[in-house]
Each structure stands twice: as structure tokens, then as C-alpha cells.
Design a protein around this motif. Structure first.
Motif, PDB file in Angstrom:
ATOM      1  N   LEU A   1       0.831  -1.031   0.053  1.00  0.00           N
ATOM      2  CA  LEU A   1       0.076   0.029  -0.139  1.00  0.00           C
ATOM      3  C   LEU A   1       0.771   1.215  -0.042  1.00  0.00           C
ATOM      4  N   ILE A   2       1.754   1.099   0.662  1.00  0.00           N
ATOM      5  CA  ILE A   2       2.661   2.588   0.965  1.00  0.00           C
ATOM      6  C   ILE A   2       3.405   2.738  -0.394  1.00  0.00           C
ATOM      7  N   ILE A   3       4.196   1.630  -0.899  1.00  0.00           N
ATOM      8  CA  ILE A   3       4.860   1.974  -1.929  1.00  0.00           C
ATOM      9  C   ILE A   3       4.004   2.273  -3.147  1.00  0.00           C
ATOM     10  N   ALA A   4       2.889   1.662  -3.368  1.00  0.00           N
ATOM     11  CA  ALA A   4       2.045   2.018  -4.391  1.00  0.00           C
ATOM     12  C   ALA A   4       1.645   3.551  -4.432  1.00  0.00           C
ATOM     13  N   ALA A   5       1.324   3.973  -3.134  1.00  0.00           N
ATOM     14  CA  ALA A   5       1.151   5.435  -2.934  1.00  0.00           C
ATOM     15  C   ALA A   5       2.290   6.291  -3.288  1.00  0.00           C
TER      16      ALA A   5
ATOM     17  N   ALA B   1      -8.717  11.578   0.613  1.00  0.00           N
ATOM     18  CA  ALA B   1      -7.437  10.786   0.919  1.00  0.00           C
ATOM     19  C   ALA B   1      -7.046   9.797  -0.108  1.00  0.00           C
ATOM     20  N   GLU B   2      -8.023   8.926  -0.547  1.00  0.00           N
ATOM     21  CA  GLU B   2      -7.685   8.149  -1.658  1.00  0.00           C
ATOM     22  C   GLU B   2      -6.987   8.589  -3.072  1.00  0.00           C
ATOM     23  N   ALA B   3      -7.780   9.956  -3.346  1.00  0.00           N
ATOM     24  CA  ALA B   3      -7.039  10.709  -4.571  1.00  0.00           C
ATOM     25  C   ALA B   3      -5.635  10.767  -4.337  1.00  0.00           C
ATOM     26  N   VAL B   4      -5.319  11.334  -3.207  1.00  0.00           N
ATOM     27  CA  VAL B   4      -3.837  11.722  -2.834  1.00  0.00           C
ATOM     28  C   VAL B   4      -2.913  10.266  -3.059  1.00  0.00           C
ATOM     29  N   LEU B   5      -3.564   9.202  -2.514  1.00  0.00           N
ATOM     30  CA  LEU B   5      -3.024   7.909  -2.310  1.00  0.00           C
ATOM     31  C   LEU B   5      -3.019   7.187  -3.810  1.00  0.00           C
ATOM     32  N   GLY B   6      -3.932   7.532  -4.643  1.00  0.00           N
ATOM     33  CA  GLY B   6      -4.073   7.105  -6.204  1.00  0.00           C
ATOM     34  C   GLY B   6      -4.724   5.765  -6.012  1.00  0.00           C
TER      35      GLY B   6
ATOM     36  N   ALA C   1       4.579  -3.396  -6.707  1.00  0.00           N
ATOM     37  CA  ALA C   1       4.665  -2.564  -5.533  1.00  0.00           C
ATOM     38  C   ALA C   1       5.895  -3.038  -4.429  1.00  0.00           C
ATOM     39  N   LEU C   2       5.565  -4.332  -4.072  1.00  0.00           N
ATOM     40  CA  LEU C   2       6.471  -4.714  -2.935  1.00  0.00           C
ATOM     41  C   LEU C   2       7.868  -4.757  -3.487  1.00  0.00           C
TER      42      LEU C   2
END
Length: 353
Positions: free
Chosen positions: A51-55, A98-103, A115-116
Motif C-alpha cells: 500500500l505504501i509503496i504504491a502510494a 485521501a484516496e485521491a492523494v494515495l492513487g 509495488a512490493l
């Protein structure tokens, strides 16, 4: 503010990932594997890192990431891969902005694996590199203690942004640490904190939420007039830090309180807001090298809250060398005013061995 967009992205990404880890924390089965160094990894680690790397890659596609995990084991383990994908699919912040910021959500399993694997950066002294520990303190996570989701941005080897998600710490910044905080924890109401800092702009805490970020509160280390009354934190695992040396140092400083043992960078967060006072992590061997993802976020948060963090010999922690702090040994974190006194005793004890 410098790095305002990076801070906002990091806070939202860590918050979303921390909520994912909470679901795994409450489950009986955590999908645990043993890595080559015998340390455990869970489906929560994999899901949070993805999740974090995808963002990060959505917002800053050219940035590199030094992450603790990769997708190698998942490519040969369909059952585990499916468990993690289910977690990742369910992970949202229930907030469109928030979801828009994270993609938004990761689109498919291949995207999750990609992403991993994007966390394989070698680190270094040039450019923008994020240091990520998706679950710092996995043993604490498994035993029902403290753990943290940790993310920091380094620019040309300097840590400039740090965020810690600590789901089992109390929201109340004024609640002092006691020895019970390292075990038998829950993420019940009144717990769950997001800590953050930007170099030169102070440190904050805020409650973890499911939607947009909650209001933040400035945090500061507690002024310590009498060092004998200090509360000092150390790792639970004797394999991570020398309990004997730390006890000797506490004795020389006149500290009589029992140490507070807790897993993860929750120790950095706790002293930054004045719940504790000192954090000692002293080397157990001449060859052990600390990982940058275990310290980067905590160091900038403590520094911006009025503390000083050095290694056991007084050297600044050097995050520019690679994936480890190979130029440093141990960690000493304390309020700026008393750090020299603490460091003097640390050097005395280590030099006498």
C-alpha cells in the motif's frame, strides 16, 4: 512548509497501512513466514508495504524506496498471496480526497507484487529515497505488544520527513509510560496515534482515523531536571540491544526505575512526546549493523521534538551509506539538555568492557 506534499502523502499512506495491520493484529492467524535471517514476517508486513509503496510511486514516481520486504516468497505461495491481496483490496480510508492523494486502490495482484518489489533500492547519499518498515517490531505484533508502521524520506542522505503509525499507544500525549506497555496491548478506543515531523518544522501527534487526517498537536520532549527520575526505554529482545550494558548505564546515572521494554520505533515516539525520557539501544556485537528503516522516522521526530539522537560514541546517525547504518554503533536518544551527560556514561560503560 518544505515537503508539505510529501508529509501529507506519508501521513495518509501510513494511516491506511496501519489500519490494515490492525485487522491482522486482531486475527488468530497472521500468515507468518520466517525469513532467511530467522526473523518473522506476516501478511500485515506485505500488505502494508504494498500500500505504501504504491502510494509513493503514484505521487512521486521517480523516488526510490528502501523497503524491508519483497515479493519473492509470494510468487511461490498462492495461498499467502491471496490472503494479502484480500487485505489490500479492503484497505481504504473511507475518504475520497485521501484516496485521491494515495492513487486509489491497487488494481490487481500483479500491481501489488510490483509495488512490493519496488522497495529494493540500495539507498545512498544522492537523490530522494524513502525508508520503509511496514511493521517494525513484528515480534511485538505477534505477541500482542507494541509495533509501528514507519516511513521516512531522505534527500541526499538527510532524513527530512518521518511518520510513525503506532496503533497500540494511547492517544493522550500526557500519559506516562509504565512497564506494562510492552505486552498485552489492544488497539481499543483511546489508542492509535500517528506521529510525524518535517526537518525544521517541529513534530506532531494525532489520533489515527479512518478518513481524513485528524487535527494534530505539537509534541515536545519532557524537560528533565533530575536525571535520576528518568524513564528509559529499551528493546524487548535481548538480541537487539544489550540489556546488561543499559542497566549499568542506568545505575551510573542514578536511575532506579525499572526500564520500559517495548518493541519498535514506538520508543522514539514515546520519548518525543514526553511519555518517556531516554532510549538506549546498545550494540550486542561488533558486526551487527542497524537497518536504516528501523530508525529514520524516529530520529527526525525526536530531533524535531527537542531531542538529540546519536550513536553510542556520539556520532550522528549516517543514513547515506546504504540500507544499513554501517558507520554507526548503537543509539542514544535523549532530551538535548541532558544528552551529553547520558552519552558520557554510555562511553564510560562501553569503554570499560
Amino acid at each position: 512548509m518544505a515537503y508539505e506534499n510529501e508529509l501529507h502523502l506519508a501521513q495518509l499512506a501510513v494511516q491506511r497501512a496501519t489500519l490494515l495491520t490492525r485487522r491482522v493484529y486482531a486475527a488468530k492467524s497472521k500468515g507468518t513466514l520466517s525469513k532467511s535471517d530467522a526473523s518473522p514476517v506476516t501478511i500485515g508486513d506485505f500488505g502494508a508495504q504494498a500500500l505504501i509503496i504504491a502510494a509513493i510511486k503514484h505521487a512521486f514516481p521517480s523516488d526510490e524506496v528502501v523497503g524491508e520486504e519483497d515479493a519473492d516468497d509470494l510468487r511461490t505461495n498462492e495461498a499467502l498471496r491471496s490472503q494479502i491481496w484480500e487485505l489490500v483490496q479492503e484497505a481504504t480510508l473511507d475518504d475520497a480526497e485521501a484516496e485521491a492523494v494515495l492513487g486509489g486502490p491497487i488494481k490487481d495482484v500483479d500491481g501489488m507484487l510490483t509495488a512490493l518489489d519496488a522497495g529494493r533500492s540500495a539507498g545512498g547519499a544522492k537523490g530522494r529515497i524513502w525508508a520503509l518498515d511496514p511493521i517494525d517490531g513484528t515480534k511485538g505484533f505477534l505477541r500482542g505488544g507494541q509495533y509501528a508502521v514507519c516511513l521516512a524520506l531522505m534527500v541526499d542522505g538527510e532524513v527530512v520527513v518521518g511518520v510513525l503509525g503506532c496503533p497500540n499507544l494511547p492517544v493522550d500525549d500526557k500519559e506516562r509510560l509504565d512497564t506494562s506497555i510492552g505486552a498485552d496491548q489492544t488497539d481499543a478506543e483511546g489508542k492509535g496515534v500517528l506521529f510525524s515531523a518535517v526537518l525544521g518544522h517541529g513534530a506532531t501527534s494525532r489520533p489515527l482515523t479512518r478518513g481524513a487526517l485528524a487535527e494534530g498537536t505539537t509534541i515536545k520532549m519532557k524537560p528533565l531536571e533530575d536525571i535520576t527520575q528518568a524513564t528509559f526505554c529499551e528493546s524487548v529482545e535481548a538480541g537487539h540491544s544489550s540489556h546488561g550494558d543499559q542497566a549499568a548505564i542506568a545505575g551510573k546515572l542514578g536511575i532506579t526505575k525499572e526500564s520500559v521494554r517495548m518493541d519498535s520505533q514506538a520508543k522514539y515516539a514515546s520519548i518525543a512526546r514526553g511519555a518517556g525520557d531516554l532510549y538506549l539501544r546498545l550494540p550486542i556485537s561488533k558486526t551487527y549493523q542497524e537497518k536504516i528503516w528501523d530508525h529514520a522516522a524516529g530520529v527526525v521526530i525526536v530531533g524535531e521534538a527537542g531531542g538529540t539522537v546519536t550513536d553510542a560514541w556520539g556520532k550522528k546517525l549516517d543514513f547515506s551509506i546504504g540500507r544499513t547504518l554501517s558507520g554507526n554503533k548503537g543509539v542514544v536518544a535523549a532530551p538535548k539538555a541532558i544528552h551529553p551527560e547520558v552519552l558520557k556514561v554510555v562511553i564510560e560503560v562501553l569503554s570499560s568492557k
